[in-house]
Design an enzyme around this catalytic site. Structure first.
Site, PDB file in Angstrom:
ATOM      1  N   ARG A 107      38.288  38.311  61.537  1.00 15.19           N
ATOM      2  CA  ARG A 107      37.441  39.094  62.452  1.00 15.19           C
ATOM      3  C   ARG A 107      37.144  40.455  61.818  1.00 15.19           C
ATOM      4  NH1 ARG A 107      39.253  42.631  67.524  1.00 15.19           N
ATOM      5  NH2 ARG A 107      37.193  43.442  67.978  1.00 15.19           N
ATOM      6  N   HIS A 165      32.140  48.331  66.969  1.00 14.94           N
ATOM      7  CA  HIS A 165      33.546  48.721  67.120  1.00 14.94           C
ATOM      8  C   HIS A 165      33.624  50.249  66.973  1.00 14.94           C
ATOM      9  CE1 HIS A 165      37.939  47.260  66.462  1.00 14.94           C
ATOM     10  NE2 HIS A 165      37.994  48.575  66.591  1.00 14.94           N
ATOM     11  N   GLU A 194      36.664  46.841  72.917  1.00 13.98           N
ATOM     12  CA  GLU A 194      37.446  47.722  73.784  1.00 13.98           C
ATOM     13  C   GLU A 194      36.615  48.798  74.494  1.00 13.98           C
ATOM     14  OE1 GLU A 194      40.872  49.212  71.722  1.00 13.98           O
ATOM     15  OE2 GLU A 194      41.735  47.221  71.527  1.00 13.98           O
ATOM     16  N   ASN A 196      42.722  42.041  73.462  1.00 13.78           N
ATOM     17  CA  ASN A 196      43.497  42.857  72.524  1.00 13.78           C
ATOM     18  C   ASN A 196      44.715  43.373  73.275  1.00 13.78           C
ATOM     19  OD1 ASN A 196      41.246  42.504  70.928  1.00 13.78           O
ATOM     20  ND2 ASN A 196      40.692  44.664  70.828  1.00 13.78           N
ATOM     21  N   TYR A 229      48.534  45.312  72.999  1.00  9.52           N
ATOM     22  CA  TYR A 229      49.500  46.076  72.203  1.00  9.52           C
ATOM     23  C   TYR A 229      50.772  46.413  72.955  1.00  9.52           C
ATOM     24  CZ  TYR A 229      46.046  46.608  68.543  1.00  9.52           C
ATOM     25  OH  TYR A 229      45.160  46.336  67.541  1.00  9.52           O
ATOM     26  N   GLU A 281      43.303  40.907  68.940  1.00  8.34           N
ATOM     27  CA  GLU A 281      44.091  41.945  68.260  1.00  8.34           C
ATOM     28  C   GLU A 281      45.488  41.968  68.842  1.00  8.34           C
ATOM     29  OE1 GLU A 281      42.659  46.024  68.109  1.00  8.34           O
ATOM     30  OE2 GLU A 281      40.611  45.296  67.773  1.00  8.34           O
TER      31      GLU A 281
HETATM   32  C1  BGC Z   1      41.400  49.110  68.226  1.00  9.33           C
HETATM   33  C2  BGC Z   1      41.636  49.282  66.751  1.00  9.33           C
HETATM   34  C3  BGC Z   1      42.857  50.156  66.533  1.00  9.33           C
HETATM   35  C4  BGC Z   1      44.046  49.456  67.131  1.00  9.33           C
HETATM   36  C5  BGC Z   1      45.374  50.176  66.955  1.00  9.33           C
HETATM   37  C6  BGC Z   1      42.638  48.949  69.034  1.00  9.33           C
HETATM   38  O1  BGC Z   1      42.544  49.788  70.127  1.00  9.33           O
HETATM   39  O2  BGC Z   1      40.468  48.099  68.457  1.00  9.33           O
HETATM   40  O3  BGC Z   1      40.488  49.823  66.185  1.00  9.33           O
HETATM   41  O4  BGC Z   1      43.037  50.480  65.206  1.00  9.33           O
HETATM   42  O5  BGC Z   1      43.845  49.310  68.502  1.00  9.33           O
HETATM   43  O6  BGC Z   1      45.362  51.398  67.601  1.00  9.33           O
END
Ligand code: BGC
Length: 495
Positions: free
Chosen positions: A97, A142, A187, A329, A331, A398
């Site tokens: 991607r 992006h 995002e 995405n 995290y 992501e």
């Molecule tokens: C984004 C990326 C970023 C990653 C880590 C995401 O919010 O799409 O561009 O580098 O998180 O922070």
């Protein structure tokens, strides 16, 4: 060189032999890694590329970015594409991607002038991916809006919708014979809140209480219009799929026994994921909980009409159902505490009446203070998406963990995080019945991590930014990930 060992056969799961380290992922699972143009390409003004808001933002200095670093050179991927391709091949990825730089293709953001050198660059990337059996997944946009369009109001202006549609159509027409998986906007939550509300990311607009809502409103419309263009003009011939990459935390109540905190956790989801997913996947409109909360807060603040814009009925019809799969995405997770908004000063974060608390027992990725590592939060989030959004096909577009610079190549701890995450994903697939079709690591390479510059390293490959050749060297995580890809599953002994 391939980092992958010879493939071994893994057993299929059944309740009696459930062992996440001995279970295959579904057939044809997409194994990927992700990048974004501004974060890796460099060549910021090469061969006729126009400036983007990130070029402007970083060139203005002012310590908004760590050490005033810029993406002028980044990983040099504009000239070093072959090196990136080698990394992709070493991992054995099935999918890659990446995003297109809008102003590399259309320097002023409009189709009035097309930069053929930009087209050539992406043609080469797409063709060589396909020649190596790797499926390209392309993000149209992006974070790097052409500066010329920002001068005209950027995402705060309704005019952006037509500009985005023209750009999207140009990309579908130019690359859509070969690209079959598209993401319109990456995002929108991050872009709206950090770019147009708090002003800490490009374009650096600080409009508290209105900036995020207004810009997000136009992003949702722009996405929907582009999806319709694909649907009407290209889908029949090209046969691809179009979605939008939505980021979300998973939210837990701070006190699980407190009804107020339970509601606060729900509101966090509403103001983060559902803000975009409800209109696009369900009914064309914002979540009810968000509409009522914002209008109640506005009333208290003496503001006659809600600061959240409204969609017309025609717009709702147009927006509803404009995604062919769910791109997530993920995290981190948060615990949420109810917090009454007594602020006279409008702000989106206060509208939510929920305060984020990080659980001190959750480990934090060394390169990003915000990134509490909560793999089980991903499983819950996937289940939430399944239950809330009619059991869609989901791709995790992501997920990753940063190390701080200098980062050791032996990143054993980080690989542990990946492994735990993959185990949770397996549970989501086989126990919760989530239709998960792919997983993409953020990121292929260490790169320009926005306001953290190069100090936060998310790559599977280390990049030496001090060395003009910008060499890429695999972390241990890359070597282990290649084994997972080759085996379509975790393997017990990875030593
Ligand atoms: C984004 C990326 C970023 C990653 C880590 C995401 O919010 O799409 O561009 O580098 O998180 O922070």
């Amino acid at each position: 060189m391939s980092l992958a060992p010879t493939s071994i056969v893994l057993s299929s799961p059944s309740p009696s032999n459930w062992d996440p380290e001995n279970v295959s992922f579904p057939e044809e699972f997409a194994w990927g890694a992700s990048t974004a143009a501004y974060q890796i390409e460099g060549g910021w003004d090469a061969d006729g590329k126009g400036p983007s808001v990130w070029d402007t933002f970083t060139h203005q200095g002012g310590d908004r970015v760590f050490k005033n670093q810029t993406g002028d050179v980044a990983c040099g991927s504009y000239t070093l594409w072959e090196e990136d391709l080698k990394c992709i091949k070493q991992l054995g990825l099935t999918h890659y991607r990446f995003s297109l730089s809008w102003s590399r293709l259309l320097p002023d953001g409009t189709t009035g002038f097309i930069n053929q050198k930009g087209v050539d660059y992406y043609d080469t990337a797409i063709d060589s991916l396909l020649a190596n059996g790797v499926t390209p997944v392309v993000t149209l946009y992006h974070f790097d809006l052409p500066q010329h369009l920002e001068h005209q109001g950027g995402w705060r202006s309704g005019a952006i919708v037509a500009a985005f549609d023209a750009y999207a159509q140009f990309c579908f027409r130019t690359f859509g014979d070969r690209v079959k998986l598209w993401l319109t906007i990456n995002e929108p939550y991050v872009l709206a809140t950090l770019g147009y509300e708090e002003g800490v990311m490009a374009p650096g607009i600080k409009e508290l209480g209105t900036g995020a809502y207004q810009s997000a409103h136009n992003m949702i419309k722009a996405h929907a219009v582009a999806w319709h263009s694909y649907n009407q003009l290209f889908r029949k011939k090209q046969g691809g799929l179009v979605s939008i990459a939505l980021n979300s935390d998973w939210a837990e109540p701070f006190d699980p026994n407190s009804p107020a905190d339970q509601e606060a956790a729900k509101r966090h989801m509403a103001f983060c994921l559902d803000w975009f997913a409800t209109p696009i996947f369900l009914d064309g409109d914002y979540p009810a909980i968000m509409k009522s909360k914002i209008s109640a807060v506005c009333k208290r603040q003496g503001i006659p009409s809600s600061r959240l814009p409204e969609f017309t009925d025609a717009e709702k019809m147009m927006i509803k159902g404009t995604a062919d799969f769910f791109a997530l995405n993920y995290y981190t997770s948060r615990k949420m505490k109810h917090q009454e908004n007594t602020n006279a000063q409008p702000s989106m974060s206060a509208d939510k009446e929920a305060e984020e608390v990080t659980d001190p027992s959750w480990p934090v990725a060394s390169g990003s203070s915000w990134l509490a590592v909560v793999p089980w939060g991903l499983r819950r989030l996937l289940k939430y998406i399944k239950d809330t959004y009619n059991h869609p096909i989901i791709y995790i577009t992501e997920n990753g963990f940063s190390q701080s610079d200098p980062a050791p190549l032996d990143d054993t701890q980080r690989w542990e995080y990946f492994k735990l995450t993959l185990q949770e994903i397996l549970k989501a697939i086989y126990i919760d019945g989530v239709q998960l079709k792919g997983y993409f690591v953020w990121s292929l390479l260490d790169n320009f991590e926005w306001t953290c510059g190069y100090r936060s390293r998310f790559g599977l490959f280390h990049v030496d930014f001090e060395n003009p050749a910008l060499p890429r060297v695999p972390y241990k995580s890359a070597i282990e990930y290649a084994k997972v890809v080759a085996n379509n599953g975790l393997v017990k002994s990875q030593e």
